[in-house]
Design an enzyme around this catalytic site. Structure first.
Site, PDB file in Angstrom:
ATOM      1  N   GLY A  32       0.791  -1.217   0.000  1.00  0.00           N
ATOM      2  CA  GLY A  32       0.000   0.000   0.000  1.00  0.00           C
ATOM      3  C   GLY A  32       0.823   1.266   0.000  1.00  0.00           C
ATOM      4  O   GLY A  32       0.543   2.203  -0.756  1.00  0.00           O
ATOM      5  N   ASP A  53      10.624  -7.172  -1.914  1.00  0.00           N
ATOM      6  CA  ASP A  53       9.331  -7.758  -1.560  1.00  0.00           C
ATOM      7  C   ASP A  53       9.358  -9.228  -1.962  1.00  0.00           C
ATOM      8  O   ASP A  53       9.922  -9.568  -2.998  1.00  0.00           O
ATOM      9  CB  ASP A  53       8.168  -7.044  -2.273  1.00  0.00           C
ATOM     10  CG  ASP A  53       6.838  -7.210  -1.549  1.00  0.00           C
ATOM     11  OD1 ASP A  53       6.435  -8.373  -1.332  1.00  0.00           O
ATOM     12  OD2 ASP A  53       6.215  -6.192  -1.199  1.00  0.00           O
ATOM     13  N   ASN A  61      -5.399  -7.133  -2.306  1.00  0.00           N
ATOM     14  CA  ASN A  61      -4.425  -6.030  -2.362  1.00  0.00           C
ATOM     15  C   ASN A  61      -4.931  -4.859  -3.209  1.00  0.00           C
ATOM     16  O   ASN A  61      -4.525  -3.712  -3.001  1.00  0.00           O
ATOM     17  CB  ASN A  61      -3.108  -6.492  -2.977  1.00  0.00           C
ATOM     18  CG  ASN A  61      -2.403  -7.598  -2.230  1.00  0.00           C
ATOM     19  OD1 ASN A  61      -1.729  -8.422  -2.834  1.00  0.00           O
ATOM     20  ND2 ASN A  61      -2.533  -7.636  -0.900  1.00  0.00           N
ATOM     21  N   LEU A  62      -5.765  -5.146  -4.190  1.00  0.00           N
ATOM     22  CA  LEU A  62      -5.947  -4.223  -5.308  1.00  0.00           C
ATOM     23  C   LEU A  62      -6.670  -2.933  -4.955  1.00  0.00           C
ATOM     24  O   LEU A  62      -6.521  -1.935  -5.658  1.00  0.00           O
ATOM     25  CB  LEU A  62      -6.679  -4.933  -6.449  1.00  0.00           C
ATOM     26  CG  LEU A  62      -5.926  -6.145  -7.041  1.00  0.00           C
ATOM     27  CD1 LEU A  62      -6.734  -6.756  -8.176  1.00  0.00           C
ATOM     28  CD2 LEU A  62      -4.535  -5.770  -7.514  1.00  0.00           C
ATOM     29  N   ARG A  64      -6.015  -0.923  -2.679  1.00  0.00           N
ATOM     30  CA  ARG A  64      -5.095   0.084  -2.148  1.00  0.00           C
ATOM     31  C   ARG A  64      -3.710   0.026  -2.781  1.00  0.00           C
ATOM     32  O   ARG A  64      -2.984   1.025  -2.781  1.00  0.00           O
ATOM     33  CB  ARG A  64      -4.958  -0.065  -0.624  1.00  0.00           C
ATOM     34  CG  ARG A  64      -4.258  -1.352  -0.196  1.00  0.00           C
ATOM     35  CD  ARG A  64      -4.427  -1.626   1.291  1.00  0.00           C
ATOM     36  NE  ARG A  64      -3.675  -2.807   1.733  1.00  0.00           N
ATOM     37  CZ  ARG A  64      -4.051  -4.061   1.544  1.00  0.00           C
ATOM     38  NH1 ARG A  64      -5.179  -4.321   0.908  1.00  0.00           N
ATOM     39  NH2 ARG A  64      -3.313  -5.063   1.984  1.00  0.00           N
ATOM     40  N   ASN A 121       5.156  -4.832   9.193  1.00  0.00           N
ATOM     41  CA  ASN A 121       5.353  -5.611  10.413  1.00  0.00           C
ATOM     42  C   ASN A 121       6.569  -5.076  11.170  1.00  0.00           C
ATOM     43  O   ASN A 121       7.468  -4.467  10.584  1.00  0.00           O
ATOM     44  CB  ASN A 121       5.514  -7.100  10.093  1.00  0.00           C
ATOM     45  CG  ASN A 121       6.748  -7.391   9.271  1.00  0.00           C
ATOM     46  OD1 ASN A 121       7.824  -7.631   9.810  1.00  0.00           O
ATOM     47  ND2 ASN A 121       6.629  -7.361   7.946  1.00  0.00           N
ATOM     48  N   CYS A 178      -3.705  -5.115   9.141  1.00  0.00           N
ATOM     49  CA  CYS A 178      -4.656  -4.461   8.248  1.00  0.00           C
ATOM     50  C   CYS A 178      -5.884  -5.323   8.019  1.00  0.00           C
ATOM     51  O   CYS A 178      -6.998  -4.803   7.882  1.00  0.00           O
ATOM     52  CB  CYS A 178      -3.986  -4.150   6.906  1.00  0.00           C
ATOM     53  SG  CYS A 178      -2.813  -2.797   6.968  1.00  0.00           S
ATOM     54  N   CYS A 297      -3.060 -19.537  11.309  1.00  0.00           N
ATOM     55  CA  CYS A 297      -4.365 -19.147  11.851  1.00  0.00           C
ATOM     56  C   CYS A 297      -5.128 -18.486  10.710  1.00  0.00           C
ATOM     57  O   CYS A 297      -4.951 -18.857   9.551  1.00  0.00           O
ATOM     58  CB  CYS A 297      -4.207 -18.236  13.059  1.00  0.00           C
ATOM     59  SG  CYS A 297      -3.361 -16.680  12.700  1.00  0.00           S
TER      60      CYS A 297
END
Length: 335
Positions: A32, A53, A61-62, A64, A121, A178, A297
């Site tokens: 983002g 990355d 994702n798209l 933002r 993070n 997020c 999780c």
């Protein structure tokens, strides 16, 4: 004067534009914050961009991450971002890397003029801070949570560093992701663009960078508040890499720490079930302490808590599945 850069050369002249052409900016994260920053840095004519990355583009994702498109779903974010940057400005040299890691960060970032931290993070943020401190380069940082955002420029020796504001990382699960708290595209667009602006100011020498000041953006009122921050003598130290993976290694034991109800709706094949509350109560998984295992999780928050607890009990090779089953389902579909 180049026609491409004419409107900004009117502001800082040929010398300023040449500084940009000679510059090298590292962008950590093509998400983002990195999306608008990459586009504006490339559009401005930054000569070289190193992009870090290791994620793939997913549908969530798209809304933002505007550098990516529907057609790029499933491809590496670096590949998708590189295509957009080259389409915008083929004069920019773009160097793509995977995840920024502690062992190689200094070598890969050496020679950069600015590090722009678009990570999501704490492990990665502390790694960016340590690397920028070690190399003596400015560290442009921002963070989004819900409708609010924060941003600053940290620069060891010239102002505060990240650890002056955030001395220690919160425990896993204390700060929502997020996916839990939600995020709006225009907020990351606003702040990511502001991060690119800080980079351009630093490189060209125009204006006053946001050093010693934390900008707090409240989207619902559309206002910025600026808070002075000072060095406290904090010294960034080399952090370990986050105990997580994006892909499940073949034959690795897989442990689901969600509730019974969640598991009944969907589960990753061949996983066993040990809810988080039982792990936190002291129960251990049926794996050897020397065996590598992946814990998942819904989104990666509870699995990080489980990893933290188990590593404290001697399970040194357990890791969390980043993004959890939600990310896995986006990539692989329902089992």
């Amino acid at each position: 004067m180049s026609i491409r850069y004419a409107r900004q050369e009117a502001l800082w002249g040929d010398k300023g534009q040449q500084k940009l052409a000679d510059s090298h900016v590292a962008v950590i994260g093509a998400g983002g914050l990195g999306s608008p920053a990459l586009l504006y840095l490339a559009g401005a004519g930054v000569g070289r961009i190193s992009l870090f990355d290791d994620d793939l583009v997913s549908p969530s994702n798209l809304h933002r991450q505007v550098i990516h498109t529907t057609a790029s779903i499933g491809t590496a974010k670096t590949e998708s971002a590189a295509a957009a940057v080259r389409a915008l400005n083929p004069e920019v040299e773009l160097i793509c890397h995977g995840r920024l890691e502690s062992a190689t960060a200094l070598e890969q970032l050496r020679g950069c003029d600015v590090v722009l931290d678009g990570t999501d993070n704490f492990d990665a943020r502390y790694l960016c801070s340590w690397a920028a401190h070690s190399l003596g380069i400015p560290h442009i940082w921002a963070s989004i949570l819900g409708f609010d955002a924060q941003m600053s420029v940290f620069w060891s020796g010239k102002g505060p560093v990240y650890e002056d504001v955030f001395p220690t990382a919160p425990a896993p699960g204390e700060v929502p992701s997020c996916s839990q708290a939600g995020v709006l595209g225009p907020i990351v667009g606003t702040v990511g663009s502001a991060m690119a602006l800080e980079a351009l100011k630093i490189i060209t020498g125009v204006g006053t960078p946001l050093i010693g000041t934390l900008g707090y953006f409240e989207a619902l009122s559309g206002t910025w508040e600026y808070i002075p921050i000072r060095p406290t003598g904090a010294q960034p130290t080399q952090p370990a890499d986050a105990p997580e993976v994006r892909e499940i290694p073949a034959h690795a034991p897989l442990i689901d720490v969600r509730t019974d109800t969640e598991r009944a709706r969907a589960a990753i094949p061949h996983s066993t079930h040990l809810p988080l509350d039982r792990i936190l109560a002291g129960e251990n998984p049926d794996i050897g302490q020397g065996d590598a295992a992946v814990i998942y999780c819904a989104s990666g928050i509870r699995s990080a808590q489980a990893v933290h607890a188990l590593r404290g009990r001697g399970y040194e090779r357990v890791v969390s599945l980043r993004g959890g089953i939600n990310a896995w389902l986006e990539q692989h579909g329902m089992p």
